[in-house]
Every structure is written in C-alpha cells, then in structure tokens.
Write an enzyme that holds these catalytic residues in place. Structure first.
Site: not given
Length: 432
Positions: A14, A105, A132, A134, A136, A190, A205, A302
């Site tokens: 990220v 989160k 929360v 990604g 959105i 993971e 979340k 992603g």
C-alpha cells in the site's frame, strides 16, 4: 501553492502504491488543488528488504525519530499494521501536532474513538477511510451523504480474500484448499490465512462500520462469527439449486432498536446485488430509512485501491485547512445489542442422519418442539449408513434454534454439519 511534507511508516504494497500515485499525479494536484506533496522520510523495520525500483529515490530509515521528531513533517501516514507499534506511532504523531492518515483496521476498530479525541485535542486530523473495503469510500459516504438518514442495515462483502476463494470454488469447481492456494499465489492471501477465512479481518471492519452507521462502539466478542473453511462443492451446488450464492457476509442490522452483528457465511438470493460480487472485489450494501438500498462496489485488494483511499484522505485533509478533521464524531448510542431472542433469520442447515426407519420423523420433531417450520427440506441418496439432509427454515430466532442444536448434539444418529443464515426472504414468498 502550498507544499505538504509527509513521513510514511512502512513501505509495503500500500505504501508503495501511495508513493507512486503522489508522483504520477503531482501535476494534477498542483493544477486542481494548488498543493504539492513531498515524501520527506520513510521508516521501515528492515532496511535490507528488496523494494520496488520506483521507490529508490525515497529517503529510508529504520529510526522512527526521523519522522516523529522532525518539525518539518506535517503529515504522517501509518501503514505498518498491527496494534502496538502503530498505536505508539499515531499517538506520538498526534501529540507532535502532526496530522495522521492510516489504513489500520485492527487499531481503529478498538481505539478509533480514543485516537480521534486525541487528534481533536491537538487540533489535527485523523483519517482512516482506507481501513475499510479497500478503495470504496464507504466511511466518507456514511459520515456525509448518509448522515441525515437513519441507517437500518449494512451488509458487506468486505474481505477480498474469502470472496476470491468462494468465487473460484463456484466458478471453477475448485476445492477450498486449491482455491486458497491460488489466492496465496496471487498475493490475495497470507501464508497464514486465518484472519481472512475465519472472518476476523471482516469483523474489525464491521466494528468500524457499526460505529459510523449507528454510533455504537462494539467489541469483537459482540459479533457472531464463522468462517469458510468447511464449505464444500456440495454446499455450493445445493444453494445454487435453491436460488442462492454463499458469501462471507458482514451484517449489522437494527431490530426493534437493538443491533445484531455477524460475520459468517450467508445465503444471498441470486437476484440481490451482493450475489454478483466476484473474486477479490468488495461491496457494501446500505439500507437507509429514506434512501432505501444503496450499494458501494469496488476492488478490495491490491496495491492501488487502498493506496487511493489513503491519497483521498490526504486530499480531504489538505482541503479542509488546519481545523480538526475527524470522521468518527458519534456520541455513544442508546442502541443496545441484540440477544438470542432478537436475532431472527431463516436458516440453511445441513445434517447427516442415520439411514433407518423413523429417523426423519425424529428430526422433524426436534424442530417442532421449538416451533420452527421448514420452508424446504431435501433428503439425498444414502452414502453408506447415513443420509445428507438439507433444511431451509422459516424465520426463527437463535433462542428457538439453540435448544434444537443442543438436542441434536445429544441425540444418536443425527449431526449438524453446517448452519448458515439467509440474508433476506426471497421475493414473492416461499422459494422451493
């Protein structure tokens, strides 16, 4: 033009996305918002880790003081994850009068209100839209566009890993194990997938969503939780024939001024918008008293989706001036948590029953004692000495179902394999 100096903790997927976006979009931010951003310092845990070549120009250190004690840094972006170290970073940054943006989160779910108050006390902003779903912007929508509405229900597919696994199982008839392996190969899961497949990630979340939507700070123990490990191809085929899809769904519903919370596999009717959400995508379906049903949809995993939310918070922060900018400003809500008698839903129950005369009659009697009626029941061909039985009930409460489960557990020749809830009643009444 105003220049903002940034310090970033962490340089994983990220954070790398954030650095790329800020570099590639710098001319647009200058033209549109008259601002520029300079990443002054990055702090990482391991200096020797291989990095993306596009981050080669950044100044990297393993000493937190290079950010925390640097008076030239205006904004701190925390992307290290976890609770302990991240909490220390955020608290020290806020006390140093630095604005903070985070995608954490876990920490926001448990400490969001406390950290928000600390930000307000120090007249700086704390932003966490990226925590929360990604990319959105659901928290922003709840705190602005939907602030005037009474939210009645939130249903969310908010873990991209579990949704990818279920999608691959459904689309390609893969086993759970094979779909999980594929998710790990693609970087969606993971090496230890526990948080994703057991609903823990989604529960964090949901805690944040419940706080925004209902003004209620909750603990994870207040959420009914279940995972996807035991779902099989047989289950997916059964529910498809009955007109549903199985999704790991986060749910928060107001029932008679009581809040019911769950993260568990749920049967979603095929004609509901959430049923079409596939692979690593996320979606949050919000039902308001006045707005009705609204769905927010987008990628949930992603490099860039979450990074874009971080940058959106950055732009929101700089465009609001120097005044405090705190999303979570709800007072403690008077809404109480729902108990067993308040949590009402239709159920999809899979059992194995010993193949002998009277077994089905005995099973029906267990449910009849709790006044639970069947909407659909299927008995499959025997395999050895047992028969697979699938039941869909009419709406019943946990208080009604719990004695049935206890009785079955103690009975010989009957075993519950799965018990999932249904999201909503199918349109038009009974569905066979």
């Amino acid at each position: 033009m105003k220049n903002y100096r940034i310090g970033i903790f962490g340089l994983g997927t990220v954070a790398t996305g954030v650095a790329k976006i800020l570099k590639e979009q710098s001319h647009i931010y200058a033209e549109k918002f008259a601002v520029s951003f300079e990443i002054v310092q990055v702090v990482v845990h391991n200096l020797d880790k291989k990095r993306d070549p596009k981050t080669s120009g950044l100044t990297i250190s393993d000493d937190p003081k290079t950010i925390l004690d640097n008076p030239d840094i205006d904004i701190v972006i925390e992307l290290v994850g976890g609770k302990t170290a991240a909490k220390t970073i955020i608290e020290k940054s806020l006390k140093a009068k630095k604005h903070v943006i985070t995608a954490n989160k876990d920490l926001i779910a448990s400490q969001g209100r406390k950290l928000s108050r600390l930000a307000s006390e120090n007249h700086v902003g704390l932003f966490y839209e990226a925590a929360v779903a990604g990319g959105i912007p659901i928290l922003r929508a709840l705190s602005t566009s939907l602030a005037s509405d009474d939210i009645e229900q939130i249903n969310g597919i908010i873990n991209g890993t579990s949704n990818f696994i279920l999608s691959q199982m459904r689309q390609k008839q893969m086993s759970y194990h094979d779909a999980l392996t594929l998710a790990q190969e693609k970087g969606f899961a993971e090496a230890d997938p526990t948080n994703d497949v057991d609903g823990i990630d989604a529960a964090y979340k949901l805690q944040i969503l419940a706080d925004f939507a209902f003004g209620k700070q909750i603990n994870q123990k207040d959420i009914q939780m279940g995972g996807i490990r035991t779902i099989t191809q047989t289950d997916l085929q059964d529910v498809a024939e009955l007109g549903y899809e199985i999704k790991l769904l986060a749910n928060a519903t107001i029932i008679a001024n009581k809040l019911a919370l769950s993260v568990e596999p749920t049967l979603v009717p095929k004609d509901h918008p959430l049923a079409s959400v596939q692979n690593e995508n996320n979606a949050v379906f919000v039902t308001g008293k006045y707005a009705g049903g609204l769905m927010f949809y987008g990628p949930g995993a992603g490099e860039f989706p979450t990074a874009n939310s971080v940058v959106a918070d950055l732009l929101s922060l700089v465009n609001s001036g120097d005044r405090p900018a705190v999303f979570n400003s709800h007072p403690d809500s008077e809404v109480s948590l729902a108990g067993p008698k308040d949590r009402i839903a239709s159920r999809y129950i899979v059992l194995t029953v010993t193949n002998r005369p009277g077994a089905m009659h005995k099973l029906s009697a267990f449910f009849l004692m709790s006044n639970i009626n069947f909407r659909n029941i299927r008995q499959y061909d025997p395999i050895g000495e047992t028969t697979r039985v699938v039941i869909i009930t009419y709406p019943a409460s946990d208080a009604q179902l719990n004695p049935v489960k206890t009785t079955i557990k103690q009975a010989r020749g009957v075993k519950i394999i799965h018990e999932f809830k249904l999201l909503i009643e199918p349109k038009g009444g009974q569905r066979d």
